[in-house]
Design an enzyme around this catalytic site. Structure first.
Site, mmCIF file in Angstrom:
data_model
loop_
_atom_site.group_PDB
_atom_site.id
_atom_site.type_symbol
_atom_site.label_atom_id
_atom_site.label_comp_id
_atom_site.label_asym_id
_atom_site.label_seq_id
_atom_site.Cartn_x
_atom_site.Cartn_y
_atom_site.Cartn_z
ATOM 1 N N ASP A 30 -3.613 0.837 -7.396
ATOM 2 C CA ASP A 30 -2.456 0.047 -7.063
ATOM 3 C C ASP A 30 -1.925 -0.802 -8.428
ATOM 4 O O ASP A 30 -2.943 -1.250 -9.058
ATOM 5 C CB ASP A 30 -2.746 -1.222 -5.945
ATOM 6 C CG ASP A 30 -1.190 -1.611 -5.401
ATOM 7 O OD1 ASP A 30 -0.997 -1.112 -4.179
ATOM 8 O OD2 ASP A 30 -0.652 -2.333 -5.863
ATOM 9 N N ALA A 255 10.293 -3.692 27.695
ATOM 10 C CA ALA A 255 11.415 -4.506 27.082
ATOM 11 C C ALA A 255 10.839 -5.855 26.335
ATOM 12 O O ALA A 255 9.597 -6.230 26.927
ATOM 13 C CB ALA A 255 12.312 -4.943 28.144
ATOM 14 N N CYS A 263 8.871 -0.243 9.359
ATOM 15 C CA CYS A 263 9.370 1.021 9.552
ATOM 16 C C CYS A 263 10.552 1.348 10.462
ATOM 17 O O CYS A 263 11.554 1.867 9.878
ATOM 18 C CB CYS A 263 8.266 1.819 10.393
ATOM 19 S SG CYS A 263 6.856 2.210 9.216
ATOM 20 N N LYS A 324 4.368 -7.159 16.258
ATOM 21 C CA LYS A 324 3.732 -7.007 16.961
ATOM 22 C C LYS A 324 2.373 -7.488 16.773
ATOM 23 O O LYS A 324 1.886 -7.905 15.846
ATOM 24 C CB LYS A 324 3.582 -5.435 17.278
ATOM 25 C CG LYS A 324 3.046 -4.898 15.736
ATOM 26 C CD LYS A 324 2.660 -3.315 16.320
ATOM 27 C CE LYS A 324 2.451 -2.517 14.979
ATOM 28 N NZ LYS A 324 2.221 -0.788 15.481
ATOM 29 N N ARG A 331 7.267 -7.977 8.134
ATOM 30 C CA ARG A 331 8.676 -7.502 7.916
ATOM 31 C C ARG A 331 9.554 -7.260 8.945
ATOM 32 O O ARG A 331 9.006 -6.469 9.893
ATOM 33 C CB ARG A 331 8.293 -6.118 6.923
ATOM 34 C CG ARG A 331 7.515 -6.468 5.679
ATOM 35 C CD ARG A 331 7.347 -4.975 4.955
ATOM 36 N NE ARG A 331 5.987 -4.494 5.371
ATOM 37 C CZ ARG A 331 5.409 -3.585 4.710
ATOM 38 N NH1 ARG A 331 6.000 -2.685 3.590
ATOM 39 N NH2 ARG A 331 4.244 -2.918 5.129
HETATM 40 N N1 NAD Z 1 3.071 0.217 7.499
HETATM 41 C C1 NAD Z 1 3.203 1.331 8.443
HETATM 42 O O1 NAD Z 1 2.847 1.123 9.578
HETATM 43 C C2 NAD Z 1 3.573 2.547 8.062
HETATM 44 C C3 NAD Z 1 3.268 3.700 8.751
HETATM 45 C C4 NAD Z 1 3.637 5.005 8.379
HETATM 46 C C5 NAD Z 1 4.481 5.357 7.294
HETATM 47 N N2 NAD Z 1 4.573 4.232 6.441
HETATM 48 C C6 NAD Z 1 5.278 4.522 5.009
HETATM 49 O O2 NAD Z 1 4.333 4.364 4.253
HETATM 50 C C7 NAD Z 1 4.774 3.981 2.954
HETATM 51 C C8 NAD Z 1 4.037 2.719 2.559
HETATM 52 O O3 NAD Z 1 4.241 1.804 3.501
HETATM 53 P P1 NAD Z 1 3.354 0.334 3.408
HETATM 54 O O4 NAD Z 1 3.398 -0.439 4.736
HETATM 55 O O5 NAD Z 1 1.601 1.024 3.238
HETATM 56 O O6 NAD Z 1 3.511 -0.361 1.885
HETATM 57 P P2 NAD Z 1 3.010 -1.629 1.384
HETATM 58 O O7 NAD Z 1 4.344 -2.320 0.909
HETATM 59 O O8 NAD Z 1 2.091 -2.453 2.336
HETATM 60 O O9 NAD Z 1 2.215 -0.992 0.217
HETATM 61 C C9 NAD Z 1 2.952 -0.390 -0.989
HETATM 62 C C10 NAD Z 1 1.834 -0.457 -2.124
HETATM 63 O O10 NAD Z 1 2.329 0.143 -3.120
HETATM 64 C C11 NAD Z 1 2.093 -0.531 -4.381
HETATM 65 N N3 NAD Z 1 2.868 0.092 -5.418
HETATM 66 C C12 NAD Z 1 4.127 0.398 -5.772
HETATM 67 N N4 NAD Z 1 4.390 0.777 -6.911
HETATM 68 C C13 NAD Z 1 3.135 1.396 -7.198
HETATM 69 C C14 NAD Z 1 2.919 2.152 -8.642
HETATM 70 N N5 NAD Z 1 3.799 2.785 -9.209
HETATM 71 N N6 NAD Z 1 1.563 2.553 -8.679
HETATM 72 C C15 NAD Z 1 0.695 1.999 -7.960
HETATM 73 N N7 NAD Z 1 0.714 1.173 -6.713
HETATM 74 C C16 NAD Z 1 2.159 0.869 -6.508
HETATM 75 C C17 NAD Z 1 2.433 -1.861 -4.125
HETATM 76 O O11 NAD Z 1 1.819 -2.762 -5.171
HETATM 77 C C18 NAD Z 1 1.826 -2.118 -2.427
HETATM 78 O O12 NAD Z 1 0.391 -2.338 -2.573
HETATM 79 C C19 NAD Z 1 6.459 3.513 3.252
HETATM 80 O O13 NAD Z 1 7.383 4.687 2.728
HETATM 81 C C20 NAD Z 1 6.318 3.238 4.650
HETATM 82 O O14 NAD Z 1 7.578 3.466 5.381
HETATM 83 C C21 NAD Z 1 4.235 3.216 6.988
#
Ligand code: NAD
Length: 432
Positions: A30, A255, A263, A324, A331
């Protein structure tokens, strides 16, 4: 295998930790230094039940490496998972892919031997094509395959969802990448019939369509709940009666407040935006989004009505503010809209959430975090059961609240109307 997860958020962290638990060595990268430092010190940046134990076990086994050093992590790995965020763009509804493409441009400089590059982030259909185009020189030399492997885990149930998924979707036409990924997932999936091998674009679109469908299901039942309130019918009976039909299914048919989270809101909008670019009108999903947006105000106005339109100086308690239970993720939580509104109307707001105090509310003088349920409820005019955490399911509200004639708005229908009536509690639910 040796894996590299780029982006240590809800998805990257959980999937990386789970992959290490089945024997892989996983580099988790990260760009947020503080996050990596605290993970190396054994502190979790997110609230996710069960994650800490598995993380510590695999850290001891030296199968988990948290780092900010992308070059080292990529060079030492065979498979690279891109797990960075894809939020909604500031001025449009499209997914902001800058974090994904930044990673891809970094990879272009680093990769010298064959790697599979996977988008686990949710990305619009054809994004894989764009990534491949950025990396066309590496592709020509057969040094990469770009694959879509969307993630379906739910926050709060993420470990179980990852370890026992309903399905794993692998989108690629490369036989080599497909073989490697099928064997990577085999210890998790156990049976091949839960792995869906499809095209890369197909995998990208499966993810968006799934989320849009689930969001539509929630908006649907929420609108039926509105009708129930006018016709003296209990929405719980409708959910049960509909859900028993296997073609419909009982899940995502409860509901409640407007759906939120990281998401559904962004993915529904991004899918509509993608379709617009192809001149396709996704009118059903558009309606679901509109209905959900309206719902935030609808429930807020219901609160005003419950308080007889006298909001000034009223004490409102929120039990749960996350979108939830079993997550700390705020978010798009509907509580943000409501608390903003009541704050402007000069209410005193107290809230308790088992996942702790929230940064979004720290700027408001009249919004206070309480350390437990009892201090949050003590002198409240209205208790709003906003999130269905387990610890809110069996409360003795008569004992907890010292104000006479306090009211309860149960936005998750956790309590029985009849019991509340017998206890002489002024009780309001959703769709009942
Ligand atoms: N949160 C969920 O429940 C969930 C479920 C399924 C899919 N997704 C998808 O997965 C993806 C990630 O979601 P999330 O909730 O884990 O995101 P998040 O915001 O919790 O985490 C993203 C991380 O990426 C890091 N990051 C950004 N740019 C970077 C780079 N260049 N190099 C290294 N690290 C970098 C950020 O610092 C952050 O820690 C999204 O596309 C989301 O839609 C999320």
């Amino acid at each position: 295998m040796k894996l590299c997860m780029i982006g240590v958020g809800y998805v990257g962290l959980v999937s990386g930790v789970c992959f290490s638990d089945v024997g892989n060595t996983v580099y988790l990268v990260d760009k947020n230094k503080n996050k990596i430092e605290s993970l190396n010190d054994g502190y979790l940046p997110i609230y996710e039940p069960g994650l800490e134990e598995i993380l510590k076990k695999n850290q001891r086994e030296k199968r988990l490496i948290f780092t900010t050093n992308l070059i080292k992590a990529v060079s030492n790995s065979d498979i690279i998972f891109i797990c960075v965020g894809t939020p909604t763009k500031k001025k449009s509804n499209s997914a902001d892919l800058k974090y994904v493409f930044n990673v891809v441009r970094d990879l272009k400089k680093i990769i010298k031997s064959y790697k599979i590059i996977i988008t686990k982030s949710t990305v619009p259909v054809c994004t894989g094509d764009k990534i491949e185009n950025i990396l066309k020189n590496l592709k020509k030399k057969n040094l990469i395959d770009v694959v879509s492997n969307p993630e379906f885990l739910r926050e709060g149930e993420a470990i179980r969802d990852f370890m026992y998924p309903d399905r794993v979707v692998i989108g690629t036409d490369s036989k080599k990448a497909s073989k490697i990924l099928n064997s990577l997932y085999l210890p998790i999936i156990k049976k091949n019939n839960r792995i869906l091998n499809t095209s890369r674009r197909g995998a990208e679109l499966i993810k968006y369509s799934s989320n849009a469908f689930l969001a539509t299901k929630i908006s649907f039942i929420n609108e039926i709940a509105n009708l129930c309130e006018k016709t003296d019918v209990d929405i719980k009976d409708i959910s049960l009666g509909m859900g028993l039909d296997q073609r419909i299914g009982e899940r995502f048919l409860r509901a409640g407040p407007a759906y939120g989270g990281s998401c559904f809101p962004k993915d529904t909008k991004a899918l509509i935006d993608t379709a617009n670019k192809y001149n396709i009108d996704l009118s059903i999903i558009k309606s679901a989004v509109k209905s959900n947006d309206k719902r935030k105000l609808l429930l807020t106005k219901k609160v005003e009505k419950i308080l007889n339109n006298k909001l000034i100086n009223k004490t409102i308690t929120f039990l749960g503010v996350t979108f939830k239970p079993n997550t700390d993720d705020m978010r798009e939580a509907s509580s943000i809209f409501m608390i903003n509104y009541f704050h402007k109307k000069k209410c005193n707001i107290k809230y308790y959430d088992p996942s702790g105090e929230k940064d979004v509310f720290k700027k408001f003088k009249n919004v206070k975090f309480c350390k437990n349920v009892s201090s949050a409820c003590l002198y409240s005019d209205l208790i709003i059961l906003h999130t269905e955490w387990n610890e809110f399911k069996l409360l003795n509200l008569k004992k907890l609240v010292k104000k006479k004639n306090f009211k309860v708005y149960d936005m998750r229908n956790l309590y029985s109307q009849n019991k509340m009536k017998k206890l002489n509690i002024n009780y309001f639910g959703i769709g009942r």
